[in-house]
Motif scaffolding. Structure first.
Motif, PDB file in Angstrom:
ATOM      1  N   VAL A 283     -28.915  -7.514  28.413  1.00 23.74           N
ATOM      2  CA  VAL A 283     -27.995  -6.662  29.164  1.00 23.74           C
ATOM      3  C   VAL A 283     -26.765  -6.452  28.297  1.00 23.74           C
ATOM      4  CG1 VAL A 283     -26.667  -6.421  31.300  1.00 23.74           C
ATOM      5  CG2 VAL A 283     -28.862  -7.665  31.312  1.00 23.74           C
ATOM      6  N   CYS A 284     -26.337  -5.196  28.168  1.00 21.69           N
ATOM      7  CA  CYS A 284     -25.215  -4.926  27.264  1.00 21.69           C
ATOM      8  C   CYS A 284     -24.436  -3.688  27.718  1.00 21.69           C
ATOM      9  CB  CYS A 284     -25.712  -4.739  25.832  1.00 21.69           C
ATOM     10  SG  CYS A 284     -26.865  -3.379  25.606  1.00 21.69           S
ATOM     11  N   THR A 285     -23.323  -3.456  27.064  1.00 19.27           N
ATOM     12  CA  THR A 285     -22.559  -2.233  27.310  1.00 19.27           C
ATOM     13  C   THR A 285     -23.237  -1.078  26.570  1.00 19.27           C
ATOM     14  OG1 THR A 285     -21.205  -2.814  25.418  1.00 19.27           O
ATOM     15  CG2 THR A 285     -20.353  -3.437  27.574  1.00 19.27           C
ATOM     16  N   ALA A 286     -22.916   0.150  26.981  1.00 24.76           N
ATOM     17  CA  ALA A 286     -23.541   1.317  26.354  1.00 24.76           C
ATOM     18  C   ALA A 286     -23.247   1.354  24.850  1.00 24.76           C
ATOM     19  CB  ALA A 286     -23.047   2.598  27.030  1.00 24.76           C
ATOM     20  N   SER A 287     -22.047   0.929  24.462  1.00 27.12           N
ATOM     21  CA  SER A 287     -21.684   0.991  23.045  1.00 27.12           C
ATOM     22  C   SER A 287     -22.436  -0.038  22.199  1.00 27.12           C
ATOM     23  CB  SER A 287     -20.171   0.799  22.886  1.00 27.12           C
ATOM     24  OG  SER A 287     -19.810  -0.459  23.411  1.00 27.12           O
ATOM     25  N   ALA A 288     -23.050  -1.025  22.855  1.00 26.46           N
ATOM     26  CA  ALA A 288     -23.765  -2.072  22.108  1.00 26.46           C
ATOM     27  C   ALA A 288     -25.257  -1.788  21.978  1.00 26.46           C
ATOM     28  CB  ALA A 288     -23.548  -3.424  22.796  1.00 26.46           C
ATOM     29  N   VAL A 289     -25.754  -0.756  22.693  1.00 30.20           N
ATOM     30  CA  VAL A 289     -27.203  -0.541  22.766  1.00 30.20           C
ATOM     31  C   VAL A 289     -27.851  -0.388  21.383  1.00 30.20           C
ATOM     32  CG1 VAL A 289     -28.971   1.141  23.432  1.00 30.20           C
ATOM     33  CG2 VAL A 289     -27.324   0.373  25.105  1.00 30.20           C
ATOM     34  N   THR A 290     -27.232   0.399  20.501  1.00 29.72           N
ATOM     35  CA  THR A 290     -27.844   0.656  19.191  1.00 29.72           C
ATOM     36  C   THR A 290     -28.061  -0.643  18.422  1.00 29.72           C
ATOM     37  OG1 THR A 290     -26.746   2.793  19.176  1.00 29.72           O
ATOM     38  CG2 THR A 290     -27.611   2.025  17.075  1.00 29.72           C
ATOM     39  N   ASP A 291     -27.034  -1.501  18.398  1.00 24.85           N
ATOM     40  CA  ASP A 291     -27.150  -2.778  17.672  1.00 24.85           C
ATOM     41  C   ASP A 291     -28.176  -3.693  18.326  1.00 24.85           C
ATOM     42  OD1 ASP A 291     -25.235  -1.998  15.910  1.00 24.85           O
ATOM     43  OD2 ASP A 291     -23.591  -3.140  16.840  1.00 24.85           O
ATOM     44  N   VAL A 292     -28.157  -3.749  19.661  1.00 24.63           N
ATOM     45  CA  VAL A 292     -29.045  -4.671  20.376  1.00 24.63           C
ATOM     46  C   VAL A 292     -30.491  -4.230  20.203  1.00 24.63           C
ATOM     47  CG1 VAL A 292     -29.679  -5.562  22.663  1.00 24.63           C
ATOM     48  CG2 VAL A 292     -27.257  -5.333  22.036  1.00 24.63           C
ATOM     49  N   ARG A 293     -30.736  -2.926  20.356  1.00 15.96           N
ATOM     50  CA  ARG A 293     -32.096  -2.408  20.206  1.00 15.96           C
ATOM     51  C   ARG A 293     -32.616  -2.686  18.782  1.00 15.96           C
ATOM     52  NH1 ARG A 293     -34.832   3.051  21.327  1.00 15.96           N
ATOM     53  NH2 ARG A 293     -32.895   3.830  22.199  1.00 15.96           N
ATOM     54  N   ALA A 294     -31.765  -2.404  17.785  1.00 14.74           N
ATOM     55  CA  ALA A 294     -32.201  -2.588  16.393  1.00 14.74           C
ATOM     56  C   ALA A 294     -32.519  -4.052  16.116  1.00 14.74           C
ATOM     57  CB  ALA A 294     -31.103  -2.082  15.448  1.00 14.74           C
ATOM     58  N   ALA A 295     -31.691  -4.951  16.606  1.00 16.31           N
ATOM     59  CA  ALA A 295     -31.899  -6.382  16.317  1.00 16.31           C
ATOM     60  C   ALA A 295     -33.159  -6.907  17.015  1.00 16.31           C
ATOM     61  CB  ALA A 295     -30.668  -7.177  16.764  1.00 16.31           C
TER      62      ALA A 295
END
Ligand code: 2P0
Length: 321
Positions: A283-295
């Motif tokens: 679960v993350c903020t919208a601004s964190a999605v790119t980093d979280v998805r990539a990791a």
């Protein structure tokens, strides 16, 4: 006498695990969840006096194991004297894999069945019907961030934040798309009757929920994450300490937790939760999605990554007389 409804699964941050009353399927603990937007079940119910018996098709295939629960739910909503029904469900994510497919299925089913039978129930009544079929399904009638409380009589569900008010995102790392070994309902009963930690789990739940509600009120991701991760690991401790032990994790599940810890160490607003399956929801903020998805996508053992925002409750999408 036909209607179609759509509902999304919901992901609990303060978990439902254990029943107060198995006959009426009333949860032993209150829960807090996020209704998703991008994963969904679409459910068509067609009452047809020409049919000799109810038929259930899931993603185009007959589903006999699930049929009795669907029949009971249709009887509850439309009454036992209803005509037989053709029920057709389609789902855009893996079924029975700890991704709350029964929540979206039964939430959509009660909405479609009520419309197809011309019964004008309010959302609270429909949530009660859905919850009798699947405890977590009651939450998928409502949008955004949702609280479910119950007593000996009934469940009471409400949305406390719309998707727009706090647009959190959920990144789902699929580590095994197969069906879970033990269904949630049976597993909860094993935990209730055998885990030495079960009583403590139930006793501590009101405090965990209050802490989570305060974090939601403050829109504090770190505080919400701390209590959600703790509540999740406590639920899995109850599962692991059951006899026989209930372990839904695999090696990639643990590797995903390590990935989330690394992201947190780098200052990313993210936390994990895990349900009755080996998938990890970040679960993350919208601004964190790119980093979280990539990791998560490059974490060893992850088959697929799905991303969702928060969405609406179950609703009618079509119908005709
Ligand atoms: C939840 N789960 O709060 C918890 C966390 C799984 C782990 O609700 O027996 O399919 O049909 O009432 O709702 C999954 O259980 O169980 C569930 P039944 P359900 O989301």
């Amino acid at each position: 006498m036909q209607a179609t409804a759509r509902a999304q699964p919901n992901i609990a941050l303060i978990k439902y695990w254990g029943k107060r009353d198995a006959t009426r399927n009333l949860p032993a603990v209150d829960s807090l969840s996020l209704t998703l937007s991008d994963l969904y079940t679409e459910m068509e119910v067609r009452f047809d006096a020409g049919l000799v018996a109810d038929v259930l098709e899931v993603n185009g295939e007959r589903d006999e194991p699930l049929l009795p629960r669907v029949v009971r739910c249709l009887d509850t909503v439309a009454g036992p004297d209803r005509p037989a029904a053709l029920v057709r469900s389609t789902c855009n994510f893996p079924l029975g894999a700890g991704l709350a497919s029964s929540a979206s299925a039964f939430a959509a089913l009660v909405v479609a069945a009520a419309a197809a039978s011309k019964c004008d129930f309010d959302t609270a009544t429909l949530a009660g019907f859905a919850g009798e079929a699947s405890g977590s399904a009651a939450r998928s009638l409502y949008p955004g961030i949702v609280v479910l409380r119950s007593d000996r009589e009934r469940v009471r569900v409400q949305s406390i934040r719309s998707p727009a008010e706090w647009p959190l995102c959920v990144v789902v790392a699929i580590t095994d798309p197969g069906r879970k070994p033990t269904a949630s309902g049976a597993a909860m009963e094993i935990s209730r009757s055998t885990s030495p930690f079960y009583g403590r789990w139930v006793d501590e739940q009101p405090r965990d929920l209050e802490i989570a509600l305060a974090a939601v009120a403050a829109r504090d991701v770190a505080a919400l994450g701390a209590i959600a991760e703790h509540n999740c690991l406590k639920m899995h401790s109850v599962m692991w300490s059951s006899r026989p032990p209930l372990c839904y994790w695999n090696a990639a599940t643990v590797r995903c937790l390590e990935t989330v810890r690394v992201l947190q160490g780098d200052g990313v607003d993210v936390f994990f939760t895990i349900d009755a399956g080996p998938q990890v929801k970040a679960v993350c903020t919208a601004s964190a999605v790119t980093d979280v998805r990539a990791a998560l996508a490059v974490t060893d053992g992850v088959h697929e990554v799905m991303v969702s925002g928060l969405g609406e409750g179950a609703r009618l999408t079509g119908g005709s007389a």
